[in-house]
Design a protein around this motif. Structure first.
Motif, PDB file in Angstrom:
ATOM      1  N   ASP A   3       0.763  -1.300   0.125  1.00  0.00           N
ATOM      2  CA  ASP A   3       0.068  -0.168   0.132  1.00  0.00           C
ATOM      3  C   ASP A   3       0.932   1.313  -0.181  1.00  0.00           C
ATOM      4  O   ASP A   3       0.543   2.042  -0.690  1.00  0.00           O
ATOM      5  CB  ASP A   3      -0.925  -0.227   1.449  1.00  0.00           C
ATOM      6  CG  ASP A   3      -1.864   1.088   1.238  1.00  0.00           C
ATOM      7  OD1 ASP A   3      -2.667   1.387   0.113  1.00  0.00           O
ATOM      8  OD2 ASP A   3      -2.223   1.420   2.334  1.00  0.00           O
ATOM      9  N   GLU A   4       1.937   1.459   0.977  1.00  0.00           N
ATOM     10  CA  GLU A   4       3.008   2.549   0.778  1.00  0.00           C
ATOM     11  C   GLU A   4       3.463   2.545  -0.269  1.00  0.00           C
ATOM     12  O   GLU A   4       3.907   3.487  -0.987  1.00  0.00           O
ATOM     13  CB  GLU A   4       3.650   2.561   2.104  1.00  0.00           C
ATOM     14  CG  GLU A   4       3.169   2.797   3.314  1.00  0.00           C
ATOM     15  CD  GLU A   4       2.472   1.621   3.945  1.00  0.00           C
ATOM     16  OE1 GLU A   4       2.406   0.564   3.585  1.00  0.00           O
ATOM     17  OE2 GLU A   4       1.790   1.887   5.067  1.00  0.00           O
ATOM     18  N   PHE A   5       4.031   1.382  -0.996  1.00  0.00           N
ATOM     19  CA  PHE A   5       4.725   1.517  -2.278  1.00  0.00           C
ATOM     20  C   PHE A   5       4.007   2.211  -3.344  1.00  0.00           C
ATOM     21  O   PHE A   5       4.286   2.920  -4.028  1.00  0.00           O
ATOM     22  CB  PHE A   5       5.135   0.140  -2.648  1.00  0.00           C
ATOM     23  CG  PHE A   5       5.699   0.164  -3.959  1.00  0.00           C
ATOM     24  CD1 PHE A   5       7.111   0.630  -4.027  1.00  0.00           C
ATOM     25  CD2 PHE A   5       5.196  -0.250  -4.983  1.00  0.00           C
ATOM     26  CE1 PHE A   5       7.726   0.486  -5.297  1.00  0.00           C
ATOM     27  CE2 PHE A   5       5.931  -0.210  -6.336  1.00  0.00           C
ATOM     28  CZ  PHE A   5       7.150   0.193  -6.607  1.00  0.00           C
ATOM     29  N   MET A   6       2.621   1.730  -3.393  1.00  0.00           N
ATOM     30  CA  MET A   6       1.662   2.284  -4.670  1.00  0.00           C
ATOM     31  C   MET A   6       1.588   3.714  -4.244  1.00  0.00           C
ATOM     32  O   MET A   6       1.435   4.590  -5.108  1.00  0.00           O
ATOM     33  CB  MET A   6       0.620   1.560  -4.591  1.00  0.00           C
ATOM     34  CG  MET A   6       0.868   0.173  -5.464  1.00  0.00           C
ATOM     35  SD  MET A   6       1.657   0.299  -6.882  1.00  0.00           S
ATOM     36  CE  MET A   6       0.697   1.085  -7.855  1.00  0.00           C
ATOM     37  N   LYS A   7       1.297   4.314  -3.111  1.00  0.00           N
ATOM     38  CA  LYS A   7       1.197   5.658  -2.628  1.00  0.00           C
ATOM     39  C   LYS A   7       2.316   6.217  -3.078  1.00  0.00           C
ATOM     40  O   LYS A   7       2.325   7.624  -3.590  1.00  0.00           O
ATOM     41  CB  LYS A   7       0.683   5.766  -1.181  1.00  0.00           C
ATOM     42  CG  LYS A   7      -0.568   5.376  -0.865  1.00  0.00           C
ATOM     43  CD  LYS A   7      -0.783   5.556   0.611  1.00  0.00           C
ATOM     44  CE  LYS A   7      -2.231   4.676   0.959  1.00  0.00           C
ATOM     45  NZ  LYS A   7      -2.331   4.852   2.217  1.00  0.00           N
ATOM     46  N   GLY A   8       3.651   5.681  -2.729  1.00  0.00           N
ATOM     47  CA  GLY A   8       4.721   6.569  -3.212  1.00  0.00           C
ATOM     48  C   GLY A   8       4.986   6.635  -4.738  1.00  0.00           C
ATOM     49  O   GLY A   8       5.572   7.521  -5.225  1.00  0.00           O
ATOM     50  N   PHE A   9       4.680   5.498  -5.377  1.00  0.00           N
ATOM     51  CA  PHE A   9       4.721   5.477  -6.887  1.00  0.00           C
ATOM     52  C   PHE A   9       3.674   6.428  -7.397  1.00  0.00           C
ATOM     53  O   PHE A   9       4.391   7.000  -8.239  1.00  0.00           O
ATOM     54  CB  PHE A   9       4.338   4.055  -7.148  1.00  0.00           C
ATOM     55  CG  PHE A   9       4.771   3.970  -8.781  1.00  0.00           C
ATOM     56  CD1 PHE A   9       6.179   3.716  -9.280  1.00  0.00           C
ATOM     57  CD2 PHE A   9       3.867   3.589  -9.569  1.00  0.00           C
ATOM     58  CE1 PHE A   9       6.318   3.597 -10.487  1.00  0.00           C
ATOM     59  CE2 PHE A   9       4.190   3.403 -10.968  1.00  0.00           C
ATOM     60  CZ  PHE A   9       5.484   3.360 -11.389  1.00  0.00           C
ATOM     61  N   ALA A  10       2.764   6.476  -6.848  1.00  0.00           N
ATOM     62  CA  ALA A  10       1.543   7.646  -7.341  1.00  0.00           C
ATOM     63  C   ALA A  10       2.223   8.999  -7.279  1.00  0.00           C
ATOM     64  O   ALA A  10       2.059   9.765  -8.107  1.00  0.00           O
ATOM     65  CB  ALA A  10       0.386   7.369  -6.698  1.00  0.00           C
ATOM     66  N   CYS A  11       2.693   9.153  -5.968  1.00  0.00           N
ATOM     67  CA  CYS A  11       3.167  10.742  -5.994  1.00  0.00           C
ATOM     68  C   CYS A  11       4.517  10.842  -6.882  1.00  0.00           C
ATOM     69  O   CYS A  11       4.673  11.957  -7.592  1.00  0.00           O
ATOM     70  CB  CYS A  11       3.715  10.762  -4.340  1.00  0.00           C
ATOM     71  SG  CYS A  11       2.568  10.790  -3.189  1.00  0.00           S
ATOM     72  N   LEU A  12       5.202   9.901  -7.138  1.00  0.00           N
ATOM     73  CA  LEU A  12       6.263  10.143  -7.774  1.00  0.00           C
ATOM     74  C   LEU A  12       5.787  10.148  -9.318  1.00  0.00           C
ATOM     75  O   LEU A  12       6.316  11.148 -10.194  1.00  0.00           O
ATOM     76  CB  LEU A  12       7.286   8.977  -7.847  1.00  0.00           C
ATOM     77  CG  LEU A  12       8.741   8.877  -8.633  1.00  0.00           C
ATOM     78  CD1 LEU A  12       9.612  10.033  -8.128  1.00  0.00           C
ATOM     79  CD2 LEU A  12       9.121   7.510  -8.715  1.00  0.00           C
ATOM     80  N   MET A  13       4.899   9.550  -9.896  1.00  0.00           N
ATOM     81  CA  MET A  13       4.437   9.816 -11.043  1.00  0.00           C
ATOM     82  C   MET A  13       3.765  10.936 -11.439  1.00  0.00           C
ATOM     83  O   MET A  13       3.833  11.766 -12.421  1.00  0.00           O
ATOM     84  CB  MET A  13       3.573   8.493 -11.432  1.00  0.00           C
ATOM     85  CG  MET A  13       4.188   7.109 -11.683  1.00  0.00           C
ATOM     86  SD  MET A  13       5.497   7.148 -13.181  1.00  0.00           S
ATOM     87  CE  MET A  13       6.792   7.368 -12.115  1.00  0.00           C
ATOM     88  N   VAL A  14       2.761  11.100 -10.450  1.00  0.00           N
ATOM     89  CA  VAL A  14       1.776  12.526 -10.500  1.00  0.00           C
ATOM     90  C   VAL A  14       2.937  13.815 -10.534  1.00  0.00           C
ATOM     91  O   VAL A  14       2.570  14.650 -11.571  1.00  0.00           O
ATOM     92  CB  VAL A  14       0.694  12.545  -9.517  1.00  0.00           C
ATOM     93  CG1 VAL A  14       0.135  14.008  -9.585  1.00  0.00           C
ATOM     94  CG2 VAL A  14      -0.298  11.621  -9.895  1.00  0.00           C
ATOM     95  N   GLY A  15       3.730  13.931  -9.491  1.00  0.00           N
ATOM     96  CA  GLY A  15       4.771  14.802  -9.607  1.00  0.00           C
ATOM     97  C   GLY A  15       5.617  14.806 -10.669  1.00  0.00           C
ATOM     98  O   GLY A  15       5.994  16.090 -11.114  1.00  0.00           O
ATOM     99  N   GLY A  16       6.126  13.908 -11.143  1.00  0.00           N
ATOM    100  CA  GLY A  16       7.218  13.699 -12.126  1.00  0.00           C
ATOM    101  C   GLY A  16       6.471  14.241 -13.597  1.00  0.00           C
ATOM    102  O   GLY A  16       6.853  14.837 -14.251  1.00  0.00           O
ATOM    103  N   LEU A  17       5.211  13.757 -14.087  1.00  0.00           N
ATOM    104  CA  LEU A  17       4.621  14.169 -15.123  1.00  0.00           C
ATOM    105  C   LEU A  17       4.222  15.422 -14.991  1.00  0.00           C
ATOM    106  O   LEU A  17       4.216  16.271 -15.933  1.00  0.00           O
ATOM    107  CB  LEU A  17       3.392  13.257 -15.319  1.00  0.00           C
ATOM    108  CG  LEU A  17       3.564  11.811 -15.757  1.00  0.00           C
ATOM    109  CD1 LEU A  17       2.209  10.770 -15.537  1.00  0.00           C
ATOM    110  CD2 LEU A  17       4.311  11.771 -17.197  1.00  0.00           C
ATOM    111  N   GLY A  18       3.743  16.026 -13.910  1.00  0.00           N
ATOM    112  CA  GLY A  18       3.360  17.587 -13.588  1.00  0.00           C
ATOM    113  C   GLY A  18       4.527  18.381 -13.890  1.00  0.00           C
ATOM    114  O   GLY A  18       4.578  19.545 -14.721  1.00  0.00           O
TER     115      GLY A  18
END
Length: 89
Positions: A3-18
């Motif tokens: 669960d924590e891995f996917m939340k961190g991955f989502a932060c990384l992807m959303v922030g990186g793409l933005g």
């Protein structure tokens, strides 16, 4: 922990793409030179340009700090709490 891995991955992807989108719009003078880390391409930024540039930096730090929080800080806190519970029992 998945669960924590996917939340961190989502932060990384959303922030990186933005970050990549905004930096690509404002920091790419040509495709031959520096692109995402190049100089600012507008001389006098308007209010909306300044907001976008601020959001680009915010997206970058959201990606970095969000991933570190969910991948490093929260597991360390969880392990520390488990250690304290085992020690007191």
């Amino acid at each position: 922990m998945a669960d924590e891995f996917m939340k961190g991955f989502a932060c990384l992807m959303v922030g990186g793409l933005g970050w990549m989108t905004i930096k690509g719009w404002y920091n790419t003078p040509s495709f031959e030179g520096a692109q995402l880390t190049g100089e600012l391409t507008i001389e006098e930024p308007t209010v909306f340009d300044q907001i976008a540039l601020f959001m680009g930096d915010a997206f970058f730090w959201f990606a970095v700090l969000g991933a570190l929080t969910f991948w490093v800080v929260l597991p360390l806190v969880s392990e520390f709490q488990t250690y304290l519970n085992e020690r007191s029992a």
